[in-house]
Scaffold this motif. Structure first.
Motif, mmCIF file in Angstrom:
data_model
loop_
_atom_site.group_PDB
_atom_site.id
_atom_site.type_symbol
_atom_site.label_atom_id
_atom_site.label_comp_id
_atom_site.label_asym_id
_atom_site.label_seq_id
_atom_site.Cartn_x
_atom_site.Cartn_y
_atom_site.Cartn_z
ATOM 1 N N GLU A 40 13.271 -24.001 19.510
ATOM 2 C CA GLU A 40 12.406 -22.849 19.228
ATOM 3 C C GLU A 40 13.042 -21.689 19.995
ATOM 4 O OE1 GLU A 40 8.639 -20.669 18.326
ATOM 5 O OE2 GLU A 40 9.673 -22.354 17.414
ATOM 6 N N ILE A 41 13.425 -20.643 19.274
ATOM 7 C CA ILE A 41 14.090 -19.504 19.914
ATOM 8 C C ILE A 41 13.229 -18.261 19.731
ATOM 9 C CG2 ILE A 41 16.145 -18.021 19.877
ATOM 10 C CD1 ILE A 41 17.739 -20.482 18.899
ATOM 11 N N ASP A 42 12.949 -17.594 20.828
ATOM 12 C CA ASP A 42 12.150 -16.372 20.775
ATOM 13 C C ASP A 42 12.797 -15.345 21.698
ATOM 14 O OD1 ASP A 42 9.948 -14.728 20.081
ATOM 15 O OD2 ASP A 42 8.969 -15.230 21.975
ATOM 16 N N ASN A 43 12.958 -14.136 21.189
ATOM 17 C CA ASN A 43 13.585 -13.068 21.968
ATOM 18 C C ASN A 43 14.954 -13.510 22.504
ATOM 19 O OD1 ASN A 43 13.738 -10.502 23.082
ATOM 20 N ND2 ASN A 43 12.748 -11.116 24.994
ATOM 21 N N ASN A 44 15.700 -14.214 21.633
ATOM 22 C CA ASN A 44 17.054 -14.691 21.952
ATOM 23 C C ASN A 44 17.101 -15.616 23.170
ATOM 24 O OD1 ASN A 44 17.737 -13.033 19.818
ATOM 25 N ND2 ASN A 44 18.190 -11.297 21.148
ATOM 26 N N THR A 45 15.994 -16.327 23.355
ATOM 27 C CA THR A 45 15.873 -17.259 24.478
ATOM 28 C C THR A 45 15.306 -18.586 23.976
ATOM 29 O OG1 THR A 45 15.384 -15.380 25.926
ATOM 30 C CG2 THR A 45 14.821 -17.552 26.770
ATOM 31 N N PHE A 46 15.826 -19.684 24.503
ATOM 32 C CA PHE A 46 15.258 -20.995 24.167
ATOM 33 C C PHE A 46 13.888 -21.096 24.838
ATOM 34 C CE2 PHE A 46 19.906 -21.847 24.228
ATOM 35 C CZ PHE A 46 20.061 -22.334 22.937
ATOM 36 N N VAL A 47 12.852 -21.315 24.060
ATOM 37 C CA VAL A 47 11.521 -21.422 24.670
ATOM 38 C C VAL A 47 10.915 -22.813 24.490
ATOM 39 C CG1 VAL A 47 10.965 -18.970 24.539
ATOM 40 C CG2 VAL A 47 10.403 -20.448 22.608
ATOM 41 N N GLY A 48 11.480 -23.578 23.578
ATOM 42 C CA GLY A 48 10.924 -24.907 23.364
ATOM 43 C C GLY A 48 11.751 -25.745 22.416
ATOM 44 N N MET A 49 11.279 -26.959 22.207
ATOM 45 C CA MET A 49 11.967 -27.902 21.328
ATOM 46 C C MET A 49 10.996 -28.353 20.240
ATOM 47 S SD MET A 49 13.554 -30.208 24.417
ATOM 48 C CE MET A 49 14.883 -31.045 23.589
ATOM 49 N N TRP A 50 11.475 -28.372 19.018
ATOM 50 C CA TRP A 50 10.646 -28.856 17.913
ATOM 51 C C TRP A 50 10.992 -30.305 17.598
ATOM 52 C CZ3 TRP A 50 6.274 -27.582 15.830
ATOM 53 C CH2 TRP A 50 5.836 -26.250 15.853
ATOM 54 N N MET A 51 9.972 -31.131 17.612
ATOM 55 C CA MET A 51 10.110 -32.527 17.201
ATOM 56 C C MET A 51 9.371 -32.633 15.869
ATOM 57 S SD MET A 51 11.674 -33.356 19.921
ATOM 58 C CE MET A 51 11.786 -34.318 21.374
ATOM 59 N N ARG A 52 10.082 -32.908 14.810
ATOM 60 C CA ARG A 52 9.460 -32.938 13.478
ATOM 61 C C ARG A 52 9.622 -34.310 12.825
ATOM 62 N NH1 ARG A 52 8.550 -27.372 12.501
ATOM 63 N NH2 ARG A 52 10.175 -25.975 13.284
ATOM 64 N N GLU A 53 9.123 -34.400 11.591
ATOM 65 C CA GLU A 53 9.249 -35.628 10.786
ATOM 66 C C GLU A 53 8.700 -36.860 11.499
ATOM 67 O OE1 GLU A 53 10.297 -35.372 7.627
ATOM 68 O OE2 GLU A 53 10.675 -33.233 7.940
ATOM 69 N N GLY A 54 7.532 -36.685 12.131
ATOM 70 C CA GLY A 54 6.874 -37.831 12.761
ATOM 71 C C GLY A 54 6.144 -38.662 11.713
ATOM 72 N N ASP A 55 5.259 -39.536 12.172
ATOM 73 C CA ASP A 55 4.505 -40.378 11.232
ATOM 74 C C ASP A 55 3.702 -39.512 10.271
ATOM 75 O OD1 ASP A 55 5.501 -42.600 12.426
ATOM 76 O OD2 ASP A 55 3.709 -43.059 13.602
ATOM 77 N N SER A 56 3.488 -40.039 9.072
ATOM 78 C CA SER A 56 2.764 -39.260 8.067
ATOM 79 C C SER A 56 1.311 -39.056 8.490
ATOM 80 C CB SER A 56 2.832 -39.942 6.704
ATOM 81 O OG SER A 56 2.245 -41.217 6.775
ATOM 82 N N CYS A 57 0.801 -37.909 8.086
ATOM 83 C CA CYS A 57 -0.560 -37.528 8.454
ATOM 84 C C CYS A 57 -1.136 -36.803 7.246
ATOM 85 C CB CYS A 57 -0.496 -36.628 9.678
ATOM 86 S SG CYS A 57 -2.061 -35.906 10.132
ATOM 87 N N GLU A 58 -1.943 -37.506 6.494
ATOM 88 C CA GLU A 58 -2.465 -36.984 5.227
ATOM 89 C C GLU A 58 -1.292 -36.601 4.318
ATOM 90 O OE1 GLU A 58 -5.183 -33.905 6.429
ATOM 91 O OE2 GLU A 58 -6.499 -35.334 7.443
ATOM 92 N N THR A 59 -1.101 -35.302 4.076
ATOM 93 C CA THR A 59 -0.040 -34.914 3.127
ATOM 94 C C THR A 59 1.247 -34.465 3.812
ATOM 95 O OG1 THR A 59 -0.927 -32.676 3.084
ATOM 96 C CG2 THR A 59 -1.703 -34.192 1.379
ATOM 97 N N LYS A 60 1.251 -34.461 5.144
ATOM 98 C CA LYS A 60 2.461 -33.987 5.838
ATOM 99 C C LYS A 60 2.850 -34.936 6.965
ATOM 100 C CE LYS A 60 -0.517 -30.945 8.575
ATOM 101 N NZ LYS A 60 -0.820 -29.582 9.004
ATOM 102 N N SER A 61 3.915 -34.573 7.667
ATOM 103 C CA SER A 61 4.362 -35.385 8.805
ATOM 104 C C SER A 61 3.874 -34.751 10.101
ATOM 105 C CB SER A 61 5.891 -35.447 8.838
ATOM 106 O OG SER A 61 6.383 -36.029 7.659
ATOM 107 N N ARG A 62 3.640 -35.581 11.087
ATOM 108 C CA ARG A 62 3.242 -35.063 12.399
ATOM 109 C C ARG A 62 4.434 -34.334 13.021
ATOM 110 N NH1 ARG A 62 -1.537 -38.099 13.789
ATOM 111 N NH2 ARG A 62 -1.736 -39.808 12.305
ATOM 112 N N GLN A 63 4.142 -33.262 13.740
ATOM 113 C CA GLN A 63 5.210 -32.537 14.429
ATOM 114 C C GLN A 63 4.707 -32.007 15.766
ATOM 115 O OE1 GLN A 63 6.546 -28.986 12.418
ATOM 116 N NE2 GLN A 63 4.587 -28.651 11.422
#
Length: 216
Positions: free
Chosen positions: A53-76
């Motif tokens: 996750e990049i904000d104001n040209n700085t690393f601010v966080g990490m995205w963990m995506r494509e987790g277990d399914s949750c209704e119609t989408k994946s947990r993230q």
């Protein structure tokens, strides 16, 4: 990403809230385990390491995506990196259904320059960024155009994942390039075949025997 943060790779940090235990393994995944004796207690993946996750040209966080399914989408899960005295998972919430927010404290991000994106880029991409800065300064591109260039730089550096459309476009380019290469190769082969035939004819005219390989 920031090289010094890769020291966290291969380690996992847990946090217990109510009946759930959350585990964050940087550059790997985030999991959740229900701490009950129910026969169907939940245990699953809330996200797999995906991008920064990049904000104001700085690393601010990490995205963990494509987790277990949750209704119609994946947990993230979005993991916020904040300065702390030790490496620990400090807070967990679920701001919206199946989208989790984790706060990870670490002394590795306490230095004011520790999360700047620019120094982590290869020289060619730094130059591209410099050019974009100049174009923006000269008002030759809009702020939106500048952000678009930066996004492309981050994608090229592997910090962000390109959108599906871009991936398809990249694959199409690759395929067309392969076809182009095969076509060029075929043309070159035909040209060389003609040249060899001319040489053979020339040799036979002068009564010189041509010794080709056994495949000829």
């Amino acid at each position: 990403g920031p090289a010094h943060l890769f020291r966290l790779a291969g380690k996992c940090f847990s946090f217990v809230e109510s009946t759930y235990k959350y585990e964050f393994c940087p550059f790997h995944n985030v999991t959740q385990h229900e701490q009950t004796f129910r026969w169907n207690a939940y245990s699953g993946i809330l996200g797999i390491w995906h991008e920064w996750e990049i904000d104001n040209n700085t690393f601010v966080g990490m995205w963990m995506r494509e987790g277990d399914s949750c209704e119609t989408k994946s947990r993230q899960t979005k993991v916020h990196l904040v300065c702390g005295k030790s490496n620990k998972l400090a807070y967990v919430s679920e701001p919206s259904t199946c989208v989790y927010s984790l706060t990870f404290e670490t002394p590795l991000v306490c230095h004011p320059h520790s999360l700047l994106v620019y120094p982590t880029l290869p020289e060619a991409l730094q130059m591209k960024w410099d050019e974009a800065e100049q174009l923006l300064y000269d008002e030759l591109i809009t702020d939106q155009g500048y952000k678009k260039i930066l996004k492309e730089i981050f994608e090229e550096a592997g910090l962000l994942k390109a959108t599906e459309e871009k991936e398809v476009e990249k694959q199409n380019k690759k395929i067309s390039l392969e076809f182009e290469t095969v076509e060029k190769c075929s043309k070159e082969y035909k040209h060389l075949s003609k040249e060899i035939k001319k040489l053979k004819d020339l040799l036979s005219q002068h009564g010189i025997a041509y010794k080709g390989n056994s495949g000829e």
